[in-house]
Write a protein that holds these residues in place. Structure first.
Motif, PDB file in Angstrom:
ATOM      1  N   ILE A  69       5.952 -11.907  -8.618  1.00  0.00           N
ATOM      2  CA  ILE A  69       7.099 -10.994  -8.594  1.00  0.00           C
ATOM      3  C   ILE A  69       6.590  -9.562  -8.677  1.00  0.00           C
ATOM      4  N   ILE A  70       7.040  -8.707  -7.749  1.00  0.00           N
ATOM      5  CA  ILE A  70       6.748  -7.277  -7.825  1.00  0.00           C
ATOM      6  C   ILE A  70       8.085  -6.562  -7.930  1.00  0.00           C
ATOM      7  N   ILE A  71       8.226  -5.773  -8.983  1.00  0.00           N
ATOM      8  CA  ILE A  71       9.443  -4.993  -9.189  1.00  0.00           C
ATOM      9  C   ILE A  71       9.076  -3.532  -8.949  1.00  0.00           C
ATOM     10  N   GLY A  72       9.286  -3.106  -7.722  1.00  0.00           N
ATOM     11  CA  GLY A  72       8.886  -1.789  -7.270  1.00  0.00           C
ATOM     12  C   GLY A  72       8.458  -1.891  -5.813  1.00  0.00           C
ATOM     13  N   ASP A  73       8.118  -0.779  -5.218  1.00  0.00           N
ATOM     14  CA  ASP A  73       7.671  -0.772  -3.831  1.00  0.00           C
ATOM     15  C   ASP A  73       6.236  -1.290  -3.743  1.00  0.00           C
ATOM     16  N   ALA A  74       5.880  -1.841  -2.589  1.00  0.00           N
ATOM     17  CA  ALA A  74       4.553  -2.425  -2.437  1.00  0.00           C
ATOM     18  C   ALA A  74       3.966  -2.090  -1.068  1.00  0.00           C
ATOM     19  N   TYR A  75       2.686  -1.795  -1.067  1.00  0.00           N
ATOM     20  CA  TYR A  75       1.941  -1.453   0.139  1.00  0.00           C
ATOM     21  C   TYR A  75       0.737  -2.388   0.215  1.00  0.00           C
ATOM     22  N   PHE A  76       0.638  -3.170   1.282  1.00  0.00           N
ATOM     23  CA  PHE A  76      -0.339  -4.251   1.360  1.00  0.00           C
ATOM     24  C   PHE A  76      -1.456  -4.023   2.366  1.00  0.00           C
ATOM     25  N   LYS A  77      -1.737  -2.798   2.745  1.00  0.00           N
ATOM     26  CA  LYS A  77      -2.749  -2.533   3.774  1.00  0.00           C
ATOM     27  C   LYS A  77      -4.119  -3.075   3.373  1.00  0.00           C
ATOM     28  N   ASN A  78      -4.497  -2.978   2.130  1.00  0.00           N
ATOM     29  CA  ASN A  78      -5.828  -3.390   1.679  1.00  0.00           C
ATOM     30  C   ASN A  78      -5.866  -4.797   1.091  1.00  0.00           C
ATOM     31  N   ILE A  79      -4.791  -5.526   1.232  1.00  0.00           N
ATOM     32  CA  ILE A  79      -4.690  -6.866   0.654  1.00  0.00           C
ATOM     33  C   ILE A  79      -5.023  -7.906   1.716  1.00  0.00           C
ATOM     34  N   GLY A 138       6.318  -1.393 -10.971  1.00  0.00           N
ATOM     35  CA  GLY A 138       5.836  -0.132 -10.437  1.00  0.00           C
ATOM     36  C   GLY A 138       5.413  -0.231  -8.992  1.00  0.00           C
ATOM     37  N   TYR A 139       4.774   0.819  -8.502  1.00  0.00           N
ATOM     38  CA  TYR A 139       4.297   0.880  -7.118  1.00  0.00           C
ATOM     39  C   TYR A 139       3.023   0.049  -7.026  1.00  0.00           C
ATOM     40  N   TYR A 140       3.031  -0.957  -6.162  1.00  0.00           N
ATOM     41  CA  TYR A 140       1.861  -1.825  -6.025  1.00  0.00           C
ATOM     42  C   TYR A 140       1.067  -1.442  -4.791  1.00  0.00           C
ATOM     43  N   ASP A 141      -0.218  -1.185  -4.987  1.00  0.00           N
ATOM     44  CA  ASP A 141      -1.131  -0.819  -3.910  1.00  0.00           C
ATOM     45  C   ASP A 141      -2.505  -1.370  -4.267  1.00  0.00           C
ATOM     46  N   GLY A 142      -2.584  -2.683  -4.445  1.00  0.00           N
ATOM     47  CA  GLY A 142      -3.793  -3.334  -4.943  1.00  0.00           C
ATOM     48  C   GLY A 142      -4.888  -3.482  -3.915  1.00  0.00           C
ATOM     49  N   GLN A 143      -5.910  -4.210  -4.305  1.00  0.00           N
ATOM     50  CA  GLN A 143      -7.082  -4.453  -3.461  1.00  0.00           C
ATOM     51  C   GLN A 143      -7.318  -5.950  -3.292  1.00  0.00           C
ATOM     52  N   GLU A 144      -7.604  -6.379  -2.089  1.00  0.00           N
ATOM     53  CA  GLU A 144      -8.011  -7.724  -1.694  1.00  0.00           C
ATOM     54  C   GLU A 144      -7.018  -8.842  -1.996  1.00  0.00           C
ATOM     55  N   ILE A 145      -6.853  -9.212  -3.262  1.00  0.00           N
ATOM     56  CA  ILE A 145      -5.981 -10.343  -3.595  1.00  0.00           C
ATOM     57  C   ILE A 145      -4.837  -9.875  -4.492  1.00  0.00           C
ATOM     58  N   CYS A 146      -3.615 -10.226  -4.113  1.00  0.00           N
ATOM     59  CA  CYS A 146      -2.444  -9.912  -4.933  1.00  0.00           C
ATOM     60  C   CYS A 146      -2.188 -11.106  -5.856  1.00  0.00           C
ATOM     61  N   PRO A 147      -2.361 -10.954  -7.173  1.00  0.00           N
ATOM     62  CA  PRO A 147      -2.200 -12.074  -8.091  1.00  0.00           C
ATOM     63  C   PRO A 147      -0.762 -12.297  -8.573  1.00  0.00           C
ATOM     64  N   TYR A 148       0.187 -11.533  -8.040  1.00  0.00           N
ATOM     65  CA  TYR A 148       1.548 -11.545  -8.579  1.00  0.00           C
ATOM     66  C   TYR A 148       2.500 -12.438  -7.797  1.00  0.00           C
TER      67      TYR A 148
END
Length: 132
Positions: A41-51, A29-39
């Protein structure tokens, strides 16, 4: 015809075995997490502004935006299947990144090694381009 809507979780064991990782290291799915990305593999679009940290990340099957991201290193990232935006990010090196399937937008100087790009490459200014 196989319907995957609502059943993507059934693919996780197969993908985890294929990518030699744990099922909880794969995100759909769409990834827009906070602080630490634990993944990994991401299958979907990703936005890392807050990571701040995405050191485990290996592959993104979608578009990826690191615009104004706090991440300084992507030491394990090998592939982005879609477009990638690195403008205004703190990333200085993408030495393991081997493939971007779409356009790539670079800002400040970023070190890359043998990057294959399926689309066009854009730089914020010509000075950065001439120094590559």
């Amino acid at each position: 015809v196989l319907k995957l809507d609502g059943n993507l979780h059934l693919l996780k064991p197969v993908l985890a075995k294929y990518y030699d990782c744990k099922e909880d290291e794969i995100y759909f799915g769409y990834y827009d997490g906070q602080e630490i990305c634990p993944y990994k593999i991401i299958i979907g679009d990703a936005y890392f502004k807050n990571i701040e940290n995405a050191s485990k990340l290996v592959k993104i099957y979608g578009n990826a935006s690191f615009y104004e991201s706090k991440i300084s290193s992507l030491e394990n990232l090998e592939e982005i299947s879609g477009m990638a935006i690195f403008r205004k990010s703190k990333i200085k090196s993408l030495e393991k990144l081997k493939y971007v399937g779409g356009d790539v937008h670079f800002g400040d100087k970023i070190k890359v090694n043998n990057l294959e790009v399926g689309g066009k490459v854009f730089y914020d200014n010509m000075e950065n381009f001439l120094q590559r």
